[in-house]
Design a protein around this motif. Structure first.
Motif, PDB file in Angstrom:
ATOM      1  N   MET A   1      42.353  51.079  31.678  1.00  0.00           N
ATOM      2  CA  MET A   1      41.487  49.897  31.685  1.00  0.00           C
ATOM      3  C   MET A   1      42.116  48.754  32.468  1.00  0.00           C
ATOM      4  O   MET A   1      41.423  48.014  33.176  1.00  0.00           O
ATOM      5  N   GLY A   2      43.421  48.610  32.354  1.00  0.00           N
ATOM      6  CA  GLY A   2      44.109  47.592  33.144  1.00  0.00           C
ATOM      7  C   GLY A   2      43.992  47.870  34.631  1.00  0.00           C
ATOM      8  O   GLY A   2      43.776  46.949  35.437  1.00  0.00           O
ATOM      9  N   LEU A   3      44.118  49.145  35.011  1.00  0.00           N
ATOM     10  CA  LEU A   3      43.988  49.503  36.420  1.00  0.00           C
ATOM     11  C   LEU A   3      42.559  49.272  36.910  1.00  0.00           C
ATOM     12  O   LEU A   3      42.353  48.782  38.023  1.00  0.00           O
ATOM     13  N   PHE A   4      41.566  49.600  36.097  1.00  0.00           N
ATOM     14  CA  PHE A   4      40.173  49.364  36.495  1.00  0.00           C
ATOM     15  C   PHE A   4      39.932  47.869  36.725  1.00  0.00           C
ATOM     16  O   PHE A   4      39.235  47.479  37.663  1.00  0.00           O
ATOM     17  N   TYR A   5      40.488  47.052  35.858  1.00  0.00           N
ATOM     18  CA  TYR A   5      40.360  45.598  35.987  1.00  0.00           C
ATOM     19  C   TYR A   5      40.984  45.122  37.293  1.00  0.00           C
ATOM     20  O   TYR A   5      40.400  44.323  38.035  1.00  0.00           O
ATOM     21  N   LEU A   6      42.179  45.649  37.591  1.00  0.00           N
ATOM     22  CA  LEU A   6      42.886  45.266  38.815  1.00  0.00           C
ATOM     23  C   LEU A   6      42.099  45.714  40.044  1.00  0.00           C
ATOM     24  O   LEU A   6      41.924  44.936  41.003  1.00  0.00           O
ATOM     25  N   LEU A   7      41.611  46.946  40.052  1.00  0.00           N
ATOM     26  CA  LEU A   7      40.859  47.446  41.200  1.00  0.00           C
ATOM     27  C   LEU A   7      39.534  46.715  41.370  1.00  0.00           C
ATOM     28  O   LEU A   7      39.074  46.512  42.501  1.00  0.00           O
ATOM     29  N   ALA A   8      38.913  46.319  40.252  1.00  0.00           N
ATOM     30  CA  ALA A   8      37.670  45.552  40.339  1.00  0.00           C
ATOM     31  C   ALA A   8      37.925  44.217  41.042  1.00  0.00           C
ATOM     32  O   ALA A   8      37.102  43.759  41.842  1.00  0.00           O
ATOM     33  N   LYS A   9      39.048  43.604  40.740  1.00  0.00           N
ATOM     34  CA  LYS A   9      39.399  42.350  41.432  1.00  0.00           C
ATOM     35  C   LYS A   9      39.576  42.588  42.923  1.00  0.00           C
ATOM     36  O   LYS A   9      39.134  41.789  43.757  1.00  0.00           O
ATOM     37  N   SER A  10      40.228  43.704  43.259  1.00  0.00           N
ATOM     38  CA  SER A  10      40.435  44.015  44.669  1.00  0.00           C
ATOM     39  C   SER A  10      39.111  44.289  45.367  1.00  0.00           C
ATOM     40  O   SER A  10      38.883  43.834  46.497  1.00  0.00           O
TER      41      SER A  10
END
Length: 278
Positions: A77-86
């Motif tokens: 979930m943390g990675l999804f959040y980070l990729l969504a920002k990107s």
């Protein structure tokens, strides 16, 4: 808490989602690879601790899977959040990988998934291989393996969308689950999208495997011919590790980027107007 503008829903297609993931990989690999490398290392730490627990207390092998499920899910979930920002051109930092660890609803979703997944594995009747034991040659021939495997795949696909709706699209836990369940209605085709990506990955691995075999075969021949066997083997081993890690990072960016874009198709109209920004 970091400011965040959630991704917008889009009625995308399979090809549109795949192209979007490829664009993310092509344009952001140079900036994203350190975060993905740390993500892989963090996953490795979880598996290493799980292996140590299995060896030290093999009687509780089934029990140790629960915290491993939690660790992987919260990091995802943390990675999804980070990729969504990107994907939405917002500033991000590597600390976003731990975003879900600070959110109660993220823990709730992770607990639900870890509980269901652990119970399915524990009571599937699958033959258990204790740490240190050799995997039987007919292990995959057991009917119980496939009885467990298919529900876990479907569960993973469904909850993958739940986690992405929550982390990337700003829905709360209830809305994320409700929108994801729409996949069993008129949006059934998106249930199969993760498996389409998996099939593409298999083809990519075959192609890359052939290329690597030819490439390293030529290099090994040159090293042997030039008489630098020891040094050459070390260099080739290091080069192989670097290339494999780079390939794994690229695959994660492409697949998760494609999945994040595809997830927008699951948002219903009510969720689009009543979502909560993380």
């Amino acid at each position: 808490m970091d400011s965040f503008t959630p991704m917008q829903a889009d009625n995308t297609t399979y090809s549109g989602a795949i192209r979007g993931g490829w664009d993310l990989l092509k344009n952001q690999f140079k900036t994203l690879w350190p975060a993905l490398l740390i993500f892989i290392l963090l996953l490795g730490i979880g598996f290493a601790i799980n292996s140590l627990l299995n060896f030290s207390a093999p009687t509780y092998v089934q029990l140790w899977r629960f915290p491993l499920f939690l660790w992987i899910t919260l990091l995802d979930m943390g990675l999804f959040y980070l990729l969504a920002k990107s994907l939405t051109a917002q500033p991000w930092h590597i600390g976003n990988l731990f975003w879900a660890f600070k959110r109660g609803e993220a823990w709730l979703l992770a607990l639900i998934y870890a509980t269901i997944g652990s119970v399915l594995e524990a009571y599937s009747g699958m033959p258990i291989v204790q740490p240190g034991q050799k995997l039987p040659a007919d292990w995959f021939m057991h009917q119980q393996i496939w009885i467990m495997f298919i529900p876990l795949m479907l569960l993973g696909a469904l909850f993958g969308y739940v986690f992405m709706l929550y982390s990337a699209y700003g829905l709360n836990a209830k809305m994320s689950i409700g929108s994801s369940l729409g996949i069993f209605g008129g949006k059934l085709k998106w249930l199969f999208f993760p498996f389409i990506l998996g099939a593409i990955l298999i083809l990519v691995f075959i192609g890359v495997g052939i290329f690597f075999a030819i490439f390293f075969g030529i290099l090994f021949f040159l090293v042997k011919y030039l008489g630098f066997m020891l040094v050459g083997k070390i260099v080739l081993a290091l080069l192989g590790v670097v290339l494999l890690i780079a390939l794994e990072v690229a695959i994660l960016i492409w697949t998760f980027g494609s999945m994040l874009i595809a997830t927008g198709a699951l948002m219903d109209m009510g969720s689009r107007h009543n979502r909560l920004v993380p």
